[in-house]
Enzyme design. Structure first.
Site, mmCIF file in Angstrom:
data_model
loop_
_atom_site.group_PDB
_atom_site.id
_atom_site.type_symbol
_atom_site.label_atom_id
_atom_site.label_comp_id
_atom_site.label_asym_id
_atom_site.label_seq_id
_atom_site.Cartn_x
_atom_site.Cartn_y
_atom_site.Cartn_z
ATOM 1 N N HIS A 181 0.819 -1.208 0.000
ATOM 2 C CA HIS A 181 0.000 0.000 0.000
ATOM 3 C C HIS A 181 0.857 1.264 0.000
ATOM 4 O O HIS A 181 0.440 2.301 -0.507
ATOM 5 C CB HIS A 181 -0.967 -0.003 1.195
ATOM 6 C CG HIS A 181 -2.329 -0.497 0.816
ATOM 7 N ND1 HIS A 181 -3.213 -1.017 1.719
ATOM 8 C CD2 HIS A 181 -2.952 -0.534 -0.389
ATOM 9 C CE1 HIS A 181 -4.338 -1.359 1.095
ATOM 10 N NE2 HIS A 181 -4.190 -1.073 -0.182
ATOM 11 N N ARG A 288 -12.326 -7.656 -8.299
ATOM 12 C CA ARG A 288 -11.945 -8.834 -7.514
ATOM 13 C C ARG A 288 -12.884 -8.983 -6.319
ATOM 14 O O ARG A 288 -12.678 -8.372 -5.282
ATOM 15 C CB ARG A 288 -10.506 -8.695 -7.021
ATOM 16 C CG ARG A 288 -9.460 -8.538 -8.117
ATOM 17 C CD ARG A 288 -8.081 -8.448 -7.482
ATOM 18 N NE ARG A 288 -7.019 -8.249 -8.447
ATOM 19 C CZ ARG A 288 -6.535 -7.063 -8.808
ATOM 20 N NH1 ARG A 288 -7.038 -5.954 -8.279
ATOM 21 N NH2 ARG A 288 -5.552 -6.967 -9.675
ATOM 22 N N ARG A 323 -15.604 -10.511 -11.280
ATOM 23 C CA ARG A 323 -15.124 -11.886 -11.277
ATOM 24 C C ARG A 323 -15.728 -12.601 -10.075
ATOM 25 O O ARG A 323 -15.620 -12.119 -8.946
ATOM 26 C CB ARG A 323 -13.587 -11.916 -11.185
ATOM 27 C CG ARG A 323 -13.034 -13.348 -11.160
ATOM 28 C CD ARG A 323 -11.505 -13.360 -11.160
ATOM 29 N NE ARG A 323 -10.943 -12.847 -9.924
ATOM 30 C CZ ARG A 323 -9.638 -12.626 -9.719
ATOM 31 N NH1 ARG A 323 -8.783 -12.866 -10.684
ATOM 32 N NH2 ARG A 323 -9.207 -12.164 -8.562
ATOM 33 N N GLU A 422 -7.306 -18.169 -18.188
ATOM 34 C CA GLU A 422 -6.055 -18.184 -17.423
ATOM 35 C C GLU A 422 -5.471 -19.583 -17.287
ATOM 36 O O GLU A 422 -4.494 -19.790 -16.578
ATOM 37 C CB GLU A 422 -6.282 -17.577 -16.035
ATOM 38 C CG GLU A 422 -7.429 -18.206 -15.275
ATOM 39 C CD GLU A 422 -7.789 -17.459 -14.007
ATOM 40 O OE1 GLU A 422 -6.901 -16.815 -13.417
ATOM 41 O OE2 GLU A 422 -8.966 -17.523 -13.612
ATOM 42 N N ASP A 446 -1.643 -15.818 -14.249
ATOM 43 C CA ASP A 446 -1.750 -17.270 -14.068
ATOM 44 C C ASP A 446 -1.463 -18.022 -15.364
ATOM 45 O O ASP A 446 -0.827 -19.079 -15.345
ATOM 46 C CB ASP A 446 -3.139 -17.641 -13.545
ATOM 47 C CG ASP A 446 -3.202 -17.593 -12.022
ATOM 48 O OD1 ASP A 446 -2.132 -17.449 -11.387
ATOM 49 O OD2 ASP A 446 -4.307 -17.681 -11.463
ATOM 50 N N ARG A 456 5.127 -18.165 -10.243
ATOM 51 C CA ARG A 456 5.488 -16.739 -10.306
ATOM 52 C C ARG A 456 5.905 -16.177 -8.957
ATOM 53 O O ARG A 456 6.469 -15.084 -8.886
ATOM 54 C CB ARG A 456 4.341 -15.917 -10.890
ATOM 55 C CG ARG A 456 3.030 -15.960 -10.133
ATOM 56 C CD ARG A 456 1.938 -15.330 -10.975
ATOM 57 N NE ARG A 456 0.602 -15.546 -10.457
ATOM 58 C CZ ARG A 456 -0.123 -14.619 -9.861
ATOM 59 N NH1 ARG A 456 0.372 -13.411 -9.691
ATOM 60 N NH2 ARG A 456 -1.340 -14.884 -9.444
ATOM 61 N N CYS A 493 -6.652 -8.629 -18.333
ATOM 62 C CA CYS A 493 -6.645 -7.984 -17.024
ATOM 63 C C CYS A 493 -5.412 -8.352 -16.201
ATOM 64 O O CYS A 493 -5.357 -8.074 -15.009
ATOM 65 C CB CYS A 493 -7.913 -8.305 -16.247
ATOM 66 S SG CYS A 493 -8.243 -10.061 -16.091
#
Length: 558
Positions: A181, A288, A323, A422, A446, A456, A493
């Site tokens: 953040h 999300r 999503r 994905e 992904d 990753r 995205c």
């Protein structure tokens, strides 16, 4: 003069003197208490927590990140956890420290980098509570009255609330990352920052002249006159570019030869919706929804979700793609016990979880259907690997519509449903899926790790994990072509959508929609408006014919 290089975090150039931040000692005093003392310790903790909430409320009114911190400070899971530990015989400081470690540890165990970085937010809120418990004043940064670059082991959003950015021109820390953040705040405030530079405090001297180049990831100590003059020129040039970007904010993302694409933002909360509006997003390409679940002490109700989705639609007044719940495996919930899995990224998560946990799935779908009556909302299913899964999800959606009709509630009958592509399976059968889905959105984060069999999150595999690998690029091109064959829009995205090196390539492949972090939109808009679609198509053709990643990168660097 000495120069150190690292990964860029928040762009821009800062020139000033080094100021080293010294944090107060907030280590907990640990002692066992009697049942008689527990009530007094709980009361002390409640006062400290309320003191923190009071300090956050004015900040939360104007800043999305502090609004999230206020939510954490009000969260029942945190507060009850501390009080239960006090009741079990630990003093308030010990209980708070232990609860902080448990909650932040849970988040740090996740694979998702963004969610992992939320552990720092938990620690920041709890650090405020610990300071209030101890009666210790937090470090004051308001005494800095000359151009400075701040160096610290770690910075928290609460630290930035004390900063006067007329004087603090840049930030450097030993801990933190791109998705923390503090990094997000730095980018939104347009403050150059380099985070996660381990050992940097041993290399800098208090008061030393420093140049921070956030775009290139450079730190220059004691620069000579020539270097300083060169960077001052760069600063002026950057200001001119920023001015042009702001002027373009309301212009379409159209190429020099007339091809127009859509620039959307990724979001996970109402605060992100505000940022999307500020940065000129044409919609939300990825909302999300799992944040509603992870920030709650129980599964959120239909009404609670409906109100959030409805507010988002009414705030933005532009398209929003929600999503459905992407939870399970690596993303845990404090109120639901998942079985331990050997490979959580290939485990019981996302649509697999939802198709099995029908009540949880239906609760969310009904909330989305109701909210869609108040705005342009569409549904996206994650981790689809077959046509059958997509059909099952839509069959459950139809059940939800029937139940809402019975309850005589307002909802949208006709709602678009799409797929987050994905998995390699979805890419391979993209032509079949395109006949069923209303749209595609490619999740390159992904998709890349699955195609390359490279985690990753594994630092040792960083060189292997690359969306510029020919196999990944060909998968992306295949999905775009399959969607267009059926007249369906195809978006992206993942982080790749905002990569300056990838934008001309994706444009050339025919990508319709680029969805990214809000603060990236202006730069991508500027880039698209300087490109020619015909040249981009030729670049894509040549890149897709390349046999190695080195060849691909060579084409992009010409």
């Amino acid at each position: 003069m000495e120069e150190i290089r690292t990964e860029p975090q928040s762009g821009g150039i800062a020139i000033g003197k080094a100021v080293l931040l010294k944090q107060p000692d907030l280590a907990a005093e640990r002692r066992e208490i009697t049942a008689a003392e527990a009530e007094k310790e709980q009361a002390a903790f409640r006062r400290a927590a309320e003191q923190v909430r009071e300090s956050l409320r004015p900040l939360a009114r104007t800043n999305a990140i502090f609004a999230a911190h206020l939510d954490m400070a009000e969260d029942a899971t945190l507060l009850q956890g501390v009080e239960e530990k006090i009741a079990a015989g630990k003093n308030a400081e010990w209980a708070l420290e232990e609860e902080t470690e448990e909650l932040s540890g849970m988040l740090e165990s996740l694979e998702d980098a963004y969610l992992r970085e939320r552990a720092a937010d938990v620690r920041d809120v709890c650090r405020r509570m610990m300071a209030a418990l101890k009666g210790v004043s937090e470090t004051s940064l308001r005494n800095i009255t000359e151009k400075a670059i701040l160096f610290a082991e770690e910075l928290h959003p609460s630290d930035t609330a004390q900063m006067d950015f007329r004087y603090i021109r840049g930030m450097v820390t030993e801990k933190g990352g791109t998705t923390s953040h503090v990094a997000i705040l730095a980018r939104s405030l347009e403050i150059p920052a380099l985070l996660g530079m381990e050992g940097i405090l041993k290399k800098v001297r208090e008061g030393e002249a420093v140049i921070l180049d956030g775009k290139e990831g450079r730190l220059i100590f004691s620069p000579d006159a020539k270097t300083q003059a060169a960077y001052q020129e760069k600063q002026q040039a950057e200001k001119e570019v920023k001015r042009k970007l702001k002027e373009m904010n309301r212009l379409p993302a159209a190429t020099t030869d007339g091809r127009q694409v859509v620039l959307f933002a990724n979001a996970g909360s109402l605060r992100d919706i505000e940022l999307a509006k500020k940065h000129g997003a044409e919609g939300i390409g990825l909302f999300r929804s799992e944040f509603l679940y992870m920030e709650s002490s129980r599964f959120p109700t239909e009404q609670e979700q409906f109100e959030i989705y409805k507010q988002a639609a009414e705030m933005l007044k532009k398209p929003i793609t929600i999503r459905t719940l992407d939870i399970g495996g690596d993303k845990n919930l404090p109120y639901y016990q998942f079985e331990k899995e050997e490979n959580p990224f290939l485990g019981w998560r996302a649509i697999r979880f939802c198709l099995d946990m029908r009540d949880v799935f239906k609760t969310q779908l009904k909330a989305i259907l109701r909210a869609a009556a108040f705005g342009d909302i569409r549904i996206m299913y994650p981790m689809i690997v077959s046509v059958e899964e997509f059909r099952k999800a839509n069959a459950i959606l139809e059940e939800c519509k029937a139940e809402l009709r019975e309850r005589k509630l307002l909802f949208r009958e006709s709602i678009s449903t799409g797929i987050m592509v994905e998995t390699p399976a979805a890419a391979f059968i993209a032509e079949e899926l395109a006949k069923e889905a209303d749209f595609f959105s490619i999740g390159t984060n992904d998709l890349t790790q699955y195609i390359l069999a490279a985690d990753r999150g594994n630092q040792k595999l960083t060189k292997l994990y690359s969306p510029f690998h020919p196999a990944v690029l060909r998968a992306v091109a295949k999905v775009i072509a399959a969607g267009h064959k059926e007249g369906k829009e195809v978006g992206m995205c993942g982080e790749f959508a905002a990569d300056a090196r990838a934008v001309p390539l994706l444009l050339g492949m025919g990508l319709d929609e680029f969805s990214m972090a809000s603060n990236e939109i202006a730069a991508v808009r500027y880039q698209v408006r300087g490109l020619a679609a015909k040249q981009a198509a030729e670049l894509a053709r040549r890149a897709l014919a390349a046999g190695t990643e080195k060849e691909v990168r060579g084409l992009l660097e010409r």
